[in-house]
Scaffold this motif. Structure first.
Motif, PDB file in Angstrom:
ATOM      1  N   ALA A  50      -0.074   0.872   1.610  1.00 10.82           N
ATOM      2  CA  ALA A  50      -1.098   1.610   0.865  1.00 10.82           C
ATOM      3  C   ALA A  50      -0.587   2.004  -0.517  1.00 10.82           C
ATOM      4  O   ALA A  50      -1.308   1.885  -1.516  1.00 10.82           O
ATOM      5  N   GLU A  51       0.638   2.458  -0.578  1.00  9.29           N
ATOM      6  CA  GLU A  51       1.191   2.854  -1.874  1.00  9.29           C
ATOM      7  C   GLU A  51       1.329   1.657  -2.811  1.00  9.29           C
ATOM      8  O   GLU A  51       1.063   1.761  -4.021  1.00  9.29           O
ATOM      9  N   GLN A  52       1.720   0.512  -2.265  1.00  7.21           N
ATOM     10  CA  GLN A  52       1.830  -0.689  -3.101  1.00  7.21           C
ATOM     11  C   GLN A  52       0.461  -1.151  -3.598  1.00  7.21           C
ATOM     12  O   GLN A  52       0.315  -1.567  -4.759  1.00  7.21           O
ATOM     13  N   LEU A  53      -0.542  -1.092  -2.721  1.00  6.52           N
ATOM     14  CA  LEU A  53      -1.901  -1.458  -3.134  1.00  6.52           C
ATOM     15  C   LEU A  53      -2.413  -0.502  -4.202  1.00  6.52           C
ATOM     16  O   LEU A  53      -3.041  -0.924  -5.182  1.00  6.52           O
ATOM     17  N   GLN A  54      -2.172   0.787  -4.016  1.00  8.30           N
ATOM     18  CA  GLN A  54      -2.619   1.777  -4.992  1.00  8.30           C
ATOM     19  C   GLN A  54      -1.981   1.542  -6.361  1.00  8.30           C
ATOM     20  O   GLN A  54      -2.642   1.644  -7.398  1.00  8.30           O
ATOM     21  N   GLU A  55      -0.692   1.210  -6.347  1.00 13.49           N
ATOM     22  CA  GLU A  55       0.000   0.949  -7.610  1.00 13.49           C
ATOM     23  C   GLU A  55      -0.528  -0.310  -8.284  1.00 13.49           C
ATOM     24  O   GLU A  55      -0.685  -0.364  -9.509  1.00 13.49           O
ATOM     25  N   ARG A  56      -0.828  -1.316  -7.480  1.00 12.48           N
ATOM     26  CA  ARG A  56      -1.292  -2.587  -8.047  1.00 12.48           C
ATOM     27  C   ARG A  56      -2.741  -2.505  -8.509  1.00 12.48           C
ATOM     28  O   ARG A  56      -3.128  -3.159  -9.493  1.00 12.48           O
ATOM     29  N   ASN A  76      -5.912   9.963  -2.109  1.00 13.41           N
ATOM     30  CA  ASN A  76      -5.257  11.036  -2.868  1.00 13.41           C
ATOM     31  C   ASN A  76      -3.795  11.218  -2.455  1.00 13.41           C
ATOM     32  O   ASN A  76      -3.331  12.339  -2.230  1.00 13.41           O
ATOM     33  N   THR A  77      -3.097  10.108  -2.321  1.00 14.94           N
ATOM     34  CA  THR A  77      -1.658  10.043  -1.991  1.00 14.94           C
ATOM     35  C   THR A  77      -1.328  10.532  -0.585  1.00 14.94           C
ATOM     36  O   THR A  77      -0.165  10.703  -0.240  1.00 14.94           O
ATOM     37  N   LYS A  78      -2.333  10.752   0.252  1.00 16.58           N
ATOM     38  CA  LYS A  78      -2.089  11.202   1.622  1.00 16.58           C
ATOM     39  C   LYS A  78      -2.589  10.169   2.624  1.00 16.58           C
ATOM     40  O   LYS A  78      -3.647   9.567   2.435  1.00 16.58           O
ATOM     41  N   LEU A  79      -1.831   9.981   3.710  1.00 17.12           N
ATOM     42  CA  LEU A  79      -2.205   9.055   4.771  1.00 17.12           C
ATOM     43  C   LEU A  79      -2.628   9.858   5.996  1.00 17.12           C
ATOM     44  O   LEU A  79      -1.860  10.680   6.499  1.00 17.12           O
TER      45      LEU A  79
END
Length: 335
Positions: A219-225, A254-257
């Motif tokens: 998720a963090e990688q997708l958000q960054e991309r 919002n940066t939370k999983l």
């Protein structure tokens, strides 16, 4: 009420009855399906105002698919007519230790010959608030991918929320372009995605890494991309056997999983369309609830119930889904 548009292919699904194998079948049950068609039907079942956009041939079988949409209250006024045929797929439904089998017969279907410029997207999106497409549509032909990109560009310009299900299918993508070439620019316009580790690897060469939870890492990688993304959902299926799966999902916002409850789904009737029913539930939940946890639980409960319903589309009601999400797993007769 949100007005929602989905864009994709209608397929006719043919299945041997009673879990028979293909070679045992003397007849086939016929239902209409297709990823974005299934999402549209579920949302219409929830009482949402839904338009479905596609291309269908001028024949009686295609006419019947439109009648099926009308039965559920789906707006078909922007479906194009033309092309050679309706796509088919054959589904052998597994049981217990024997898995299901799917055989596609969709080459040269009407939808594969759609192209950029054939749909007046500004007219389609007038007074609408949400647009949904999937990687299946982008994968069936270069023209369909171009139409997807055109649609998301117009939807983005008009301020619609845009969602996609990555839906990677290895037997598609036969038209000479790598999935990553096509998907990058379309996903970049999206606000909501239903992802997964396999699809992330195939489309974008993204893999979980480090010591983090694998879903959080993806998720963090997708958000960054893709900085425009607001919500990233990932479903999780544990296959005990063909009739017993454990099912849950996570949602990154919002940066939370956050994580849903887990459903032990035994005696599965039909698992096809589970992701589509989840996507419809998530669209409904995000549109109608001000709480991401509640939206996620609604989506997971909706897809859990889909496993109990034959055919491609989820016919569960809002009340049934809400009751399941609230913990009612009794299966009592409603009188």
């Amino acid at each position: 009420m949100d007005k929602i548009v989905t864009f994709g292919e209608v397929l006719l699904r043919l299945s041997p009855p009673n879990n028979l194998r293909f070679e045992q079948a003397a007849s086939f049950n016929a239902v209409y399906g297709g990823s974005e068609f299934n999402v549209a039907l579920s949302l219409a079942k929830f009482g949402q105002n839904v338009k479905f956009v596609s291309r269908l041939p001028e024949n009686k079988i295609a006419d019947c698919s439109i009648l099926e949409m009308h039965k559920h209250g789906i707006d078909t006024s922007h479906i194009l007519r033309g092309g050679d045929r309706l796509g088919l797929y054959y589904m052998e439904i597994g049981a217990g230790l024997r898995g299901s089998n799917v055989v596609y017969d969709r080459q040269h279907s009407a939808m594969t010959s759609i192209n950029k410029g054939m749909i007046d997207w500004e007219s389609v999106f007038k007074d609408c608030s949400w647009f949904h497409w999937s990687g299946i549509t982008a994968g069936i032909s270069e023209g369909a991918a171009a139409a997807c990109l055109e649609a998301v560009e117009v939807a983005d310009k008009m301020g619609l929320t845009i969602s996609t299900d990555f839906n990677y299918r290895a037997n598609l993508w036969k038209y000479g372009k790598r999935p990553s070439e096509v998907m990058e620019s379309i996903v970049a316009k999206c606000d909501v995605v239903l992802a997964g580790d396999y699809a992330c690897a195939q489309y974008f060469d993204l893999h979980p890494h480090g010591h983090k939870d694998k879903n959080l890492s993806l998720a963090e990688q997708l958000q960054e991309r893709f900085p425009k993304l607001k919500h990233i959902a990932i479903t999780q299926r544990e296959n005990v056997n063909a009739s017993h799966n454990n099912w849950l999902a996570v949602l990154y916002s919002n940066t939370k999983l956050i994580t849903s409850k887990t459903y032990a789904i035994t005696d599965i009737v039909d698992r096809i369309g589970a992701g589509d029913s989840f996507m419809a539930g998530l669209i409904y939940g995000l549109s109608n609830y001000g709480d991401t946890q509640k939206a996620l639980e609604f989506a997971v409960a909706a897809s859990a119930l889909k496993h109990t319903i034959a055919g491609d589309a989820n016919l569960a009601t809002i009340e049934e889904i809400q009751n399941l999400a609230a913990g009612d797993i009794s299966g009592r007769v409603k009188r």
